[in-house]
Scaffold this motif. Structure first.
Motif, PDB file in Angstrom:
ATOM      1  N   SER A  40      30.770 -37.862  42.356  1.00 22.05           N
ATOM      2  CA  SER A  40      30.429 -39.185  41.830  1.00 22.05           C
ATOM      3  C   SER A  40      28.948 -39.291  41.518  1.00 22.05           C
ATOM      4  CB  SER A  40      30.836 -40.271  42.837  1.00 22.05           C
ATOM      5  OG  SER A  40      32.233 -40.299  43.023  1.00 22.05           O
ATOM      6  N   VAL A  41      28.114 -38.757  42.401  1.00 28.81           N
ATOM      7  CA  VAL A  41      26.664 -38.782  42.170  1.00 28.81           C
ATOM      8  C   VAL A  41      26.321 -37.954  40.927  1.00 28.81           C
ATOM      9  CG1 VAL A  41      24.423 -38.121  43.110  1.00 28.81           C
ATOM     10  CG2 VAL A  41      26.114 -39.210  44.587  1.00 28.81           C
TER      11      VAL A  41
ATOM     12  N   ALA B 130      23.830 -40.688  32.664  1.00 28.52           N
ATOM     13  CA  ALA B 130      22.495 -41.163  32.317  1.00 28.52           C
ATOM     14  C   ALA B 130      21.818 -40.198  31.348  1.00 28.52           C
ATOM     15  CB  ALA B 130      21.661 -41.324  33.586  1.00 28.52           C
ATOM     16  N   ALA B 131      21.950 -38.906  31.613  1.00 32.07           N
ATOM     17  CA  ALA B 131      21.359 -37.909  30.717  1.00 32.07           C
ATOM     18  C   ALA B 131      22.006 -37.951  29.333  1.00 32.07           C
ATOM     19  CB  ALA B 131      21.497 -36.514  31.323  1.00 32.07           C
ATOM     20  N   ALA B 132      23.334 -38.116  29.292  1.00 34.72           N
ATOM     21  CA  ALA B 132      24.031 -38.169  28.004  1.00 34.72           C
ATOM     22  C   ALA B 132      23.614 -39.394  27.198  1.00 34.72           C
ATOM     23  CB  ALA B 132      25.546 -38.182  28.240  1.00 34.72           C
TER      24      ALA B 132
ATOM     25  N   TYR C   4      25.934 -50.528  25.694  1.00 32.36           N
ATOM     26  CA  TYR C   4      26.907 -49.797  26.498  1.00 32.36           C
ATOM     27  C   TYR C   4      26.291 -49.317  27.808  1.00 32.36           C
ATOM     28  CZ  TYR C   4      30.118 -46.076  27.892  1.00 32.36           C
ATOM     29  OH  TYR C   4      30.971 -45.268  28.610  1.00 32.36           O
ATOM     30  N   GLY C   5      25.070 -48.803  27.755  1.00 28.87           N
ATOM     31  CA  GLY C   5      24.410 -48.326  28.958  1.00 28.87           C
ATOM     32  C   GLY C   5      24.245 -49.423  29.999  1.00 28.87           C
ATOM     33  N   ARG C   6      23.961 -50.636  29.565  1.00 28.89           N
ATOM     34  CA  ARG C   6      23.813 -51.748  30.514  1.00 28.89           C
ATOM     35  C   ARG C   6      25.110 -52.037  31.254  1.00 28.89           C
ATOM     36  NH1 ARG C   6      20.583 -55.218  25.979  1.00 28.89           N
ATOM     37  NH2 ARG C   6      18.441 -54.628  26.554  1.00 28.89           N
ATOM     38  N   THR C   7      26.236 -51.833  30.595  1.00 26.38           N
ATOM     39  CA  THR C   7      27.520 -52.108  31.248  1.00 26.38           C
ATOM     40  C   THR C   7      27.936 -51.016  32.228  1.00 26.38           C
ATOM     41  OG1 THR C   7      28.889 -51.011  29.559  1.00 26.38           O
ATOM     42  CG2 THR C   7      28.266 -53.314  29.160  1.00 26.38           C
ATOM     43  N   ARG C   8      27.226 -49.883  32.222  1.00 29.03           N
ATOM     44  CA  ARG C   8      27.613 -48.762  33.079  1.00 29.03           C
ATOM     45  C   ARG C   8      26.968 -48.816  34.460  1.00 29.03           C
ATOM     46  NH1 ARG C   8      31.973 -46.988  31.987  1.00 29.03           N
ATOM     47  NH2 ARG C   8      31.533 -44.912  32.832  1.00 29.03           N
ATOM     48  N   ILE C   9      26.039 -49.720  34.664  1.00 24.34           N
ATOM     49  CA  ILE C   9      25.345 -49.827  35.949  1.00 24.34           C
ATOM     50  C   ILE C   9      26.174 -50.683  36.897  1.00 24.34           C
ATOM     51  CG2 ILE C   9      23.244 -50.585  37.109  1.00 24.34           C
ATOM     52  CD1 ILE C   9      21.771 -50.169  34.447  1.00 24.34           C
ATOM     53  N   VAL C  10      26.545 -50.125  38.032  1.00 27.69           N
ATOM     54  CA  VAL C  10      27.280 -50.879  39.045  1.00 27.69           C
ATOM     55  C   VAL C  10      26.292 -51.785  39.771  1.00 27.69           C
ATOM     56  CG1 VAL C  10      28.679 -50.741  41.132  1.00 27.69           C
ATOM     57  CG2 VAL C  10      28.948 -49.017  39.330  1.00 27.69           C
ATOM     58  N   PRO C  11      26.502 -53.103  39.756  1.00 33.87           N
ATOM     59  CA  PRO C  11      25.520 -54.003  40.373  1.00 33.87           C
ATOM     60  C   PRO C  11      25.489 -53.873  41.885  1.00 33.87           C
ATOM     61  CG  PRO C  11      27.472 -55.225  39.674  1.00 33.87           C
ATOM     62  CD  PRO C  11      27.629 -53.830  39.153  1.00 33.87           C
ATOM     63  N   THR C  12      24.370 -54.245  42.470  1.00 31.63           N
ATOM     64  CA  THR C  12      24.224 -54.227  43.924  1.00 31.63           C
ATOM     65  C   THR C  12      25.193 -55.230  44.558  1.00 31.63           C
ATOM     66  OG1 THR C  12      21.893 -53.668  43.679  1.00 31.63           O
ATOM     67  CG2 THR C  12      22.595 -54.512  45.830  1.00 31.63           C
ATOM     68  N   GLY C  13      25.833 -54.820  45.639  1.00 36.61           N
ATOM     69  CA  GLY C  13      26.794 -55.691  46.310  1.00 36.61           C
ATOM     70  C   GLY C  13      28.181 -55.688  45.695  1.00 36.61           C
TER      71      GLY C  13
ATOM     72  N   ASP D 107      29.979 -50.104  48.517  1.00 37.16           N
ATOM     73  CA  ASP D 107      29.883 -51.173  49.522  1.00 37.16           C
ATOM     74  C   ASP D 107      29.919 -50.657  50.955  1.00 37.16           C
ATOM     75  OD1 ASP D 107      32.525 -50.386  49.412  1.00 37.16           O
ATOM     76  OD2 ASP D 107      33.323 -52.371  49.800  1.00 37.16           O
ATOM     77  N   GLY D 108      29.377 -49.480  51.187  1.00 32.48           N
ATOM     78  CA  GLY D 108      29.299 -48.959  52.541  1.00 32.48           C
ATOM     79  C   GLY D 108      27.855 -48.849  53.003  1.00 32.48           C
ATOM     80  N   PHE D 109      27.645 -48.054  54.055  1.00 29.98           N
ATOM     81  CA  PHE D 109      26.284 -47.795  54.514  1.00 29.98           C
ATOM     82  C   PHE D 109      25.507 -46.978  53.489  1.00 29.98           C
ATOM     83  CE2 PHE D 109      28.278 -48.144  58.921  1.00 29.98           C
ATOM     84  CZ  PHE D 109      27.836 -49.450  59.094  1.00 29.98           C
ATOM     85  N   THR D 110      26.178 -46.008  52.874  1.00 32.87           N
ATOM     86  CA  THR D 110      25.560 -45.192  51.828  1.00 32.87           C
ATOM     87  C   THR D 110      26.312 -45.446  50.529  1.00 32.87           C
ATOM     88  OG1 THR D 110      26.997 -43.299  52.322  1.00 32.87           O
ATOM     89  CG2 THR D 110      24.889 -43.426  53.479  1.00 32.87           C
ATOM     90  N   ARG D 111      25.579 -45.511  49.427  1.00 34.92           N
ATOM     91  CA  ARG D 111      26.190 -45.838  48.144  1.00 34.92           C
ATOM     92  C   ARG D 111      25.802 -44.808  47.096  1.00 34.92           C
ATOM     93  NH1 ARG D 111      24.690 -52.339  48.270  1.00 34.92           N
ATOM     94  NH2 ARG D 111      25.720 -52.754  50.273  1.00 34.92           N
ATOM     95  N   VAL D 112      26.646 -44.685  46.079  1.00 35.86           N
ATOM     96  CA  VAL D 112      26.317 -43.811  44.958  1.00 35.86           C
ATOM     97  C   VAL D 112      25.126 -44.420  44.230  1.00 35.86           C
ATOM     98  CG1 VAL D 112      27.113 -42.854  42.778  1.00 35.86           C
ATOM     99  CG2 VAL D 112      28.687 -42.994  44.719  1.00 35.86           C
ATOM    100  N   PRO D 113      23.982 -43.746  44.185  1.00 34.30           N
ATOM    101  CA  PRO D 113      22.781 -44.353  43.585  1.00 34.30           C
ATOM    102  C   PRO D 113      22.938 -44.554  42.083  1.00 34.30           C
ATOM    103  CG  PRO D 113      22.384 -42.051  44.133  1.00 34.30           C
ATOM    104  CD  PRO D 113      23.723 -42.388  44.703  1.00 34.30           C
ATOM    105  N   GLN D 114      22.517 -45.731  41.628  1.00 37.99           N
ATOM    106  CA  GLN D 114      22.542 -46.045  40.202  1.00 37.99           C
ATOM    107  C   GLN D 114      21.171 -45.835  39.559  1.00 37.99           C
ATOM    108  OE1 GLN D 114      25.682 -47.224  38.697  1.00 37.99           O
ATOM    109  NE2 GLN D 114      26.175 -46.248  40.656  1.00 37.99           N
ATOM    110  N   THR D 115      20.235 -45.264  40.310  1.00 38.21           N
ATOM    111  CA  THR D 115      18.866 -45.100  39.820  1.00 38.21           C
ATOM    112  C   THR D 115      18.782 -44.332  38.500  1.00 38.21           C
ATOM    113  OG1 THR D 115      18.157 -45.090  42.128  1.00 38.21           O
ATOM    114  CG2 THR D 115      16.548 -44.394  40.492  1.00 38.21           C
ATOM    115  N   PRO D 116      19.521 -43.218  38.311  1.00 37.44           N
ATOM    116  CA  PRO D 116      19.434 -42.517  37.021  1.00 37.44           C
ATOM    117  C   PRO D 116      19.830 -43.397  35.840  1.00 37.44           C
ATOM    118  CG  PRO D 116      20.460 -41.108  38.664  1.00 37.44           C
ATOM    119  CD  PRO D 116      20.369 -42.474  39.283  1.00 37.44           C
TER     120      PRO D 116
END
Length: 277
Positions: free
Chosen positions: A79-80, A87-89, A115-124, A244-253
């Motif tokens: 997933s990461v 993001a690279a594509a 399209y890129g804006r819709t791909r970011i999973v929001p916090t929470g 939504d756990g302790f660790t999350r898939v980072p959306q930073t890229p």
């Protein structure tokens, strides 16, 4: 493929495990006390039953936990990687579209940015079926505009090698969506969770039961074992969740890629405004 949903909140999963496993140990202890009072002669120290079955059960539990932990860790890494690749594509396709004439390339870049804006999973974000469907609906609506914008941008005046170069970037964006959905669709089935929970509960139940049959109190060691087992199960559940756990898939890229696209998209407009007399 369907993106995996998690209808039960993560905090409730943690609470259930924290309460259930110590409760199983206590229930086994109480049941052992009942057995010992009913037939004390059957449980002499030299013929106490259950040692072989307890060892086999704990060994099987360790095997199940090991394989499951390895699987969810692999899914989390996939997933990461899928987020980084997408993001690279997106960034690559956006830059390739900049090679087109501005009248045709800018609308394609705008479609990629939307399209890129819709791909970011929001916090929470919590992955219930309703929230997943809403997220995917917004994303696929923006995705549907990509190929028409590409076809409109690749006019007959665009050289064939450049058209191939630009369209290849767009198809890579579409393929990245498929890979990301494939990674997000993997999760532990309810049957596997039932097996893990049953094996863990049975193990601490028998440990508590044997303590009572040996005439001992329920020690702190049993509690520590149940807490460690709870921590392992919670970690497995945590790794199987992306948002939504302790660790999350980072959306930073993706956030960084969209920010770069926004800056590049706005730069020509700012330059043209500053150039006016």
């Amino acid at each position: 493929m369907s993106i995996a949903s998690h209808p039960i909140p993560f905090w409730l999963i943690v609470l259930i495990f924290l309460l259930a496993l110590p409760a199983c140990a206590f229930a086994g202890f109480r049941f052992g006390r009942f057995e010992l009072r009913r037939a004390p002669a059957l449980f002499a120290a030299d013929k106490l039953p259950g040692e072989a079955s307890l060892g086999a059960l704990l060994a099987l539990l360790g095997l199940l936990l090991g394989f499951t932990f390895s699987a969810v860790l692999s899914w989390r890494e996939a997933s990461v990687s899928a987020v980084v690749e997408e993001a690279a594509a997106l960034g690559t396709a956006f830059l390739r579209a900049d090679l087109l004439p501005e009248g045709t390339g800018r609308p394609l870049q705008a479609a990629l940015l939307d399209y890129g804006r819709t791909r970011i999973v929001p916090t929470g974000f919590r992955a219930t079926r309703e929230s997943i469907d809403a997220f995917v609906s917004r994303s696929t609506e923006a995705q549907a505009a990509l190929w028409p914008a590409t076809m409109a941008a690749l006019t007959p005046e665009v050289a064939a090698p450049l058209a191939t170069y630009v369209s290849g970037g767009i198809t890579e964006v579409l393929d990245a969506h498929t890979r990301r959905v494939a990674a997000a669709s993997k999760t532990i089935t309810s049957g596997i969770w039932m097996l893990l929970t049953f094996a863990a509960g049975s193990g601490v139940f028998i440990i508590g039961n044997r303590a009572a049959l040996q005439g001992r109190r329920l020690s702190w060691r049993t509690l520590v074992f149940s807490l460690v087992l709870t921590a392992v199960l919670v970690t497995i559940e945590d790794l199987s969740r992306g948002s939504d756990g302790f660790t999350r898939v980072p959306q930073t890229p993706l956030v960084a890629a969209v920010a770069d696209m926004e800056a590049a998209f706005e730069a020509p407009a700012l330059a043209s405004v500053s150039a006016r007399p």
